[in-house]
Design a protein around this motif. Sequence first.
Motif, PDB file in Angstrom:
ATOM      1  N   THR A   1     -50.061  72.806 -35.777  1.00 52.50           N
ATOM      2  CA  THR A   1     -51.041  73.039 -34.705  1.00 52.50           C
ATOM      3  C   THR A   1     -50.381  72.520 -33.719  1.00 52.50           C
ATOM      4  O   THR A   1     -49.632  71.424 -33.482  1.00 52.50           O
TER       5      THR A   1
ATOM      6  N   PRO B   1     -57.153  73.099 -29.002  1.00 52.40           N
ATOM      7  CA  PRO B   1     -57.198  74.135 -30.383  1.00 52.40           C
ATOM      8  C   PRO B   1     -58.183  73.523 -31.065  1.00 52.40           C
ATOM      9  O   PRO B   1     -58.199  72.493 -31.412  1.00 52.40           O
TER      10      PRO B   1
ATOM     11  N   PHE C   1     -58.539  75.561 -33.675  1.00 49.57           N
ATOM     12  CA  PHE C   1     -58.203  76.381 -35.217  1.00 49.57           C
ATOM     13  C   PHE C   1     -56.562  76.047 -35.074  1.00 49.57           C
ATOM     14  O   PHE C   1     -56.083  75.682 -34.168  1.00 49.57           O
ATOM     15  N   GLU C   2     -56.082  76.396 -36.223  1.00 51.58           N
ATOM     16  CA  GLU C   2     -54.604  76.011 -36.516  1.00 51.58           C
ATOM     17  C   GLU C   2     -53.835  77.231 -35.711  1.00 51.58           C
ATOM     18  O   GLU C   2     -54.138  78.401 -35.741  1.00 51.58           O
ATOM     19  N   THR C   3     -52.871  76.803 -34.933  1.00 46.29           N
ATOM     20  CA  THR C   3     -51.926  77.950 -34.643  1.00 46.29           C
ATOM     21  C   THR C   3     -50.363  77.767 -34.962  1.00 46.29           C
ATOM     22  O   THR C   3     -50.120  76.908 -35.938  1.00 46.29           O
TER      23      THR C   3
ATOM     24  N   LEU D   1     -48.004  83.212 -39.725  1.00 46.17           N
ATOM     25  CA  LEU D   1     -49.465  83.653 -39.602  1.00 46.17           C
ATOM     26  C   LEU D   1     -49.748  84.378 -40.804  1.00 46.17           C
ATOM     27  O   LEU D   1     -50.600  84.204 -41.563  1.00 46.17           O
TER      28      LEU D   1
ATOM     29  N   LEU E   1     -56.576  80.531 -44.423  1.00 47.79           N
ATOM     30  CA  LEU E   1     -57.142  80.344 -43.555  1.00 47.79           C
ATOM     31  C   LEU E   1     -58.666  80.600 -43.611  1.00 47.79           C
ATOM     32  O   LEU E   1     -59.390  80.658 -42.620  1.00 47.79           O
TER      33      LEU E   1
ATOM     34  N   LEU F   1     -59.005  87.926 -39.031  1.00 44.51           N
ATOM     35  CA  LEU F   1     -59.278  86.661 -38.126  1.00 44.51           C
ATOM     36  C   LEU F   1     -60.342  86.546 -37.155  1.00 44.51           C
ATOM     37  O   LEU F   1     -60.808  85.400 -37.039  1.00 44.51           O
TER      38      LEU F   1
ATOM     39  N   THR G   1     -62.994  83.557 -37.498  1.00 43.29           N
ATOM     40  CA  THR G   1     -62.771  82.683 -36.163  1.00 43.29           C
ATOM     41  C   THR G   1     -63.116  83.539 -34.881  1.00 43.29           C
ATOM     42  O   THR G   1     -62.372  84.180 -34.521  1.00 43.29           O
TER      43      THR G   1
ATOM     44  N   ARG H   1     -53.734  82.634 -31.844  1.00 40.75           N
ATOM     45  CA  ARG H   1     -52.975  81.697 -32.699  1.00 40.75           C
ATOM     46  C   ARG H   1     -51.552  81.444 -32.442  1.00 40.75           C
ATOM     47  O   ARG H   1     -50.885  80.568 -33.091  1.00 40.75           O
TER      48      ARG H   1
END
Length: 287
Positions: free
Chosen positions: A2, A11, A13-15, A22, A31, A115, A119, A249
């Motif tokens: 992150t 953020p 959500f996870e980046t 990813l 995810l 995704l 999200t 992301r």
Amino acid sequence: MTATTGMSWTPTFETFESYGELVARVRAGELGPDPATQRIAVAFTTRQAVRHDGRGSGYRNEVLSLRLGGAVGSCAVEPGALPDGAIDDCVGADVAQLLEHPLLPVRVAALDAYLMHVTAHTPRNGARPVPLPAGTSLEKSRARAKAVVELLDLPAGATVLVVGVVNSLLEALRSRGLSYVPCDLKGGLTEWGETVATDAAAEAGRCDALLVSGMTLGNGTFEPLRQHALTHGRQLVMFAQTGSAVLPRFLGHGVSAVCAEPYPFFWLDGGAGDVHCYGGPCPEGGR
């Protein structure tokens, strides 16, 4: 990993540090739900030709879109480049299968759909909705361009590499006193007769920031541009109909801001709508 630095945006959500990382995490089901259990119900293409009033030239768009539950993921392609059988490959297939498809645009659209499904573009997930008013295609194009360009934090006189030439974006940059280098794989000329470069990597070094189409995901040119921005400390603002749920992301890992525009796009409807901004300064009119 992150990202926690270099952004006013926090953020939710996870980046990630790379596109490959990813995709690997999605394939592993880390995810959201196992992608092997998520089937694409509908696949379709949208083809458009446009020539705005008062403009001397027109253009065409073609977009592959995949529906997963209530989400639609998209990837633009060069008009005529997508084989007829690609849609048949997608319908009824699960996301895990499509992430292995031989065609990159299919893989990108499947990733985007997944995704988007896990999200969505909502304030809860960090998106800032920016309204686009009802109007003609040109009016809506200019409204979107204004929202995109306002994500750049640059003084007048700075130079922006624009990858994926949209005349309304160039017009918006001019209105802010920003110079630009237009770049597109198709080459040609801008509305103002400027030569469009075809090699973004060769032009990036002389620019203060990068303004890049999400279509670079679908043609494989995104990662080198992200790496350039990260290595040289340049702003990278993405305007994303392709991969609108994918590109946020990478915030904090080369990408500084994203104007995300999922299907249906502004050019399909004369009514009011929203784009969704992540990172960067808050565009005027954002909520």
